[in-house]
Design a protein around this motif. Sequence first.
Motif, PDB file in Angstrom:
ATOM      1  N   ALA A  11      -5.542   5.020   8.493  1.00  0.00           N
ATOM      2  CA  ALA A  11      -4.528   4.222   7.807  1.00  0.00           C
ATOM      3  C   ALA A  11      -5.075   2.879   7.340  1.00  0.00           C
ATOM      4  O   ALA A  11      -4.505   2.259   6.427  1.00  0.00           O
ATOM      5  N   GLY A 125       8.812   9.921   0.530  1.00  0.00           N
ATOM      6  CA  GLY A 125       7.854   8.840   0.331  1.00  0.00           C
ATOM      7  C   GLY A 125       7.776   8.395  -1.119  1.00  0.00           C
ATOM      8  O   GLY A 125       7.701   7.194  -1.401  1.00  0.00           O
ATOM      9  N   SER A 236      -1.458  15.226   6.063  1.00  0.00           N
ATOM     10  CA  SER A 236      -1.097  13.992   6.758  1.00  0.00           C
ATOM     11  C   SER A 236      -1.914  12.818   6.244  1.00  0.00           C
ATOM     12  O   SER A 236      -1.402  11.702   6.088  1.00  0.00           O
ATOM     13  N   VAL A 239      -0.565  11.554   2.831  1.00  0.00           N
ATOM     14  CA  VAL A 239       0.658  10.753   2.906  1.00  0.00           C
ATOM     15  C   VAL A 239       0.349   9.314   3.301  1.00  0.00           C
ATOM     16  O   VAL A 239       1.059   8.385   2.910  1.00  0.00           O
ATOM     17  N   LEU A 240      -0.726   9.107   4.061  1.00  0.00           N
ATOM     18  CA  LEU A 240      -1.108   7.744   4.419  1.00  0.00           C
ATOM     19  C   LEU A 240      -1.398   6.900   3.182  1.00  0.00           C
ATOM     20  O   LEU A 240      -1.288   5.670   3.224  1.00  0.00           O
ATOM     21  N   LEU A 242       0.403   6.385   0.787  1.00  0.00           N
ATOM     22  CA  LEU A 242       1.599   5.640   0.386  1.00  0.00           C
ATOM     23  C   LEU A 242       1.548   4.194   0.863  1.00  0.00           C
ATOM     24  O   LEU A 242       2.274   3.337   0.344  1.00  0.00           O
ATOM     25  N   LEU A 243       0.709   3.913   1.863  1.00  0.00           N
ATOM     26  CA  LEU A 243       0.591   2.541   2.351  1.00  0.00           C
ATOM     27  C   LEU A 243       0.016   1.610   1.284  1.00  0.00           C
ATOM     28  O   LEU A 243       0.292   0.404   1.299  1.00  0.00           O
ATOM     29  N   ILE A 275       5.848   8.318   6.082  1.00  0.00           N
ATOM     30  CA  ILE A 275       4.469   8.290   6.573  1.00  0.00           C
ATOM     31  C   ILE A 275       4.423   8.694   8.037  1.00  0.00           C
ATOM     32  O   ILE A 275       3.588   9.517   8.456  1.00  0.00           O
ATOM     33  N   SER A 278       5.363  12.445   8.599  1.00  0.00           N
ATOM     34  CA  SER A 278       4.356  13.387   8.108  1.00  0.00           C
ATOM     35  C   SER A 278       3.181  13.538   9.063  1.00  0.00           C
ATOM     36  O   SER A 278       2.373  14.458   8.914  1.00  0.00           O
ATOM     37  N   GLN A 279       3.059  12.630  10.014  1.00  0.00           N
ATOM     38  CA  GLN A 279       1.988  12.753  11.002  1.00  0.00           C
ATOM     39  C   GLN A 279       2.369  13.691  12.144  1.00  0.00           C
ATOM     40  O   GLN A 279       1.544  14.015  13.000  1.00  0.00           O
TER      41      GLN A 279
END
Length: 307
Positions: A11, A125, A236, A239-240, A242-243, A275, A278-279
Amino acid sequence: MNRLRDTLLTAVVPVVWGTTYIVTTEFLPPDHPLFASLIRALPAGLIAIILTRRLPRGSWWWKSAVLGVLNIGAFFPLLFITAYHLPGGVAATLGAGQPLVVAILVVFVLREQFSAWRFSWGVVGVIGVALVVLRSTANLDTVGVIAGLLGTVSMGTGVTLTKKWGRAAGVPAMALAGWQLTAGGLFLLPVTLLLEGAPSDIDASALAGYAWLGLIGGLFTYTLWFRGIGRLPVASVAVLGLLSPLVAATLGALLLGEILSLAQMLGFALALTAIAASQITPTRKAPTNTTTSVAEPPMAPRQKRRT
């Protein structure tokens, strides 16, 4: 604990990438996005190869070239074309669709079962990011939209293939990052020289910006990124990403005096929830049988009767 540690380390990557916009606008010479991309990729890739003293072998020559173009060489120019033709909010929203691309590609490329859970949270997200960065006055441009979608597909495909091909035995993540950064940089080199060239005014702040993008935003982050792809489910990891727009919006609010509205704060909450969710890999319940049978214990061996 290992899964949590790997997730937190990975992340860090989109958090650092979220600083790219403000570093570019505040430190680098204007109108030279290709040169910035080249400097971010090629020197960092060569440094990684020197540090690890590893060169590709066998099929990894063409695999590194393919991954380098998808993840870096093609993605960077498409990203900047999108930024030039679309408002930043629209570009960020298109980029936020990468988890959806990966959720579909893993079915065909990795032969994984389709995860409605991660796909649904990927949609949440995208909605969250859209609430954070989109404006009602945003105008759409055909070239920008096409470039944004191609960039999302390019990076999503590169991430999925990185997971599929893994790493050669004994090759560290930094070496894999170095191969791809070098391949992407070599792809960008003639494009940059033909279309843009180098800026004429590179001062100390620009050098600091290029160093940040190359060493931290390039070498350090891509090493962690490919390490995370190797250890975590690729959906997964996607999706990180998106940070990144969330960090960019936060820096804009803190450093540039931008004010976040209630809708933007709701978008933050939605994106962060997506986020985190999704993990998690949901467990499947074992099917229950309507009729059950109790197995009989094994019969003891018949002993001979003594006479």
